[in-house]
Write an enzyme that holds these catalytic residues in place. Structure first.
Site, PDB file in Angstrom:
ATOM      1  N   TYR A 158       0.836  -1.211   0.000  1.00 47.96           N
ATOM      2  CA  TYR A 158       0.000   0.000   0.000  1.00 47.96           C
ATOM      3  C   TYR A 158       0.871   1.262   0.000  1.00 47.96           C
ATOM      4  O   TYR A 158       0.642   2.194  -0.775  1.00 47.96           O
ATOM      5  CB  TYR A 158      -0.910  -0.029   1.229  1.00 47.96           C
ATOM      6  N   LYS A 162       1.177   4.240  -2.885  1.00 41.98           N
ATOM      7  CA  LYS A 162       0.883   5.644  -2.593  1.00 41.98           C
ATOM      8  C   LYS A 162       2.109   6.534  -2.815  1.00 41.98           C
ATOM      9  O   LYS A 162       1.980   7.685  -3.247  1.00 41.98           O
ATOM     10  CB  LYS A 162       0.365   5.783  -1.164  1.00 41.98           C
TER      11      LYS A 162
END
Length: 251
Positions: A158, A162
């Site tokens: 994740y 990002k």
């Protein structure tokens, strides 16, 4: 901020059926935009957002597609433009988590998060930028995360997605600025959503101790930042990462 500043504008919000996405849809509609609410699997929740918008006198439609599927995305956005007459604001909000420590992370956990959270932004932005260039006005607003800057144990996939989102946004911002298109990132901290609802009380208290304002954020806090970046007032802001985290990361 004038509440009808986006009147006549067409907006697409991916992952718009709940949480931060829902709040963004509601705020953009309040500002006069016609909002297309993207969903991947839960049409009923997307329909609830549409009903909430129309109940307040706004205009909205639901649009189902998986942002990770490039061919489907291209066709869906082409159809949206033919139907609505344009696309002015793209909010890339759709995202998933597959949290686990790196030593235990399966290849599929990595691939799926990267494909959705980063690949999906590429797919949607590529499809949207061409018509925005023709109309010489556009706003691309990508929803990042504080973990893209500070990292977080158990979220290597994740956080990587990002962090990549920030580099992608800065690069595309340079490519399209001359055509009146801005590309920015809104990076939330810890927000009260389904993703954080399952935190234990001990974990929640530990997080709150790190946030100077003393509370977790609300989806509306993020929506206000997105709303500003969608306006003419933000025309001279591009390639920027706007952190909305209550001071968790002071940058």
């Amino acid at each position: 901020m004038c509440d009808m500043e986006l009147k006549g504008r067409i907006a697409l919000v991916t992952g718009g059926s709940r949480g931060i996405g829902r709040a963004i849809c509601m705020r953009l509609a309040q500002m006069g935009a016609e909002v297309f609410i993207n969903f991947s699997s839960n049409e009923a929740m997307a329909q609830d957002v549409k009903n909430a918008i129309t109940a307040l006198g706004g205009r909205a439609e639901v649009l189902g597609f998986d942002v990770a599927d490039a061919a489907v995305v291209s066709q869906a956005i082409k159809g949206l433009i033919e139907r609505a007459g344009g696309l002015h604001v793209l909010v890339n909000n759709a995202g998933i988590t597959r949290d686990t420590l790196l030593a235990r992370m399966k290849q599929e956990d990595w691939n799926r998060v990267i494909a959705t959270n980063l690949g999906g932004v590429f797919n949607c932005t590529q499809a949207a930028v061409a018509p925005m260039m023709k109309q010489r006005w556009g706003r691309v607003i990508n929803i990042g995360s504080v973990v893209g800057s500070m990292g977080n144990a158990g979220q290597a996939n994740y956080a990587a997605a990002k962090a990549g989102l920030e580099g992608f946004s800065r690069s595309v911002a340079r490519e399209v600025a001359s055509r009146g298109i801005t590309v920015n990132v809104v990076a939330p901290g810890f927000i009260e959503t389904d993703m954080t609802a399952g935190l234990s009380e001990k974990h929640r208290e530990a997080l709150l101790s790190q946030i100077p304002v003393g509370r977790m954020g609300k989806p509306e806090d993020v929506a206000e930042a997105v709303a500003f970046l969608a306006t003419n007032g933000a025309a001279y802001i591009t390639g920027h990462v706007l952190h909305v985290n209550g001071g968790l990361l002071c940058d």
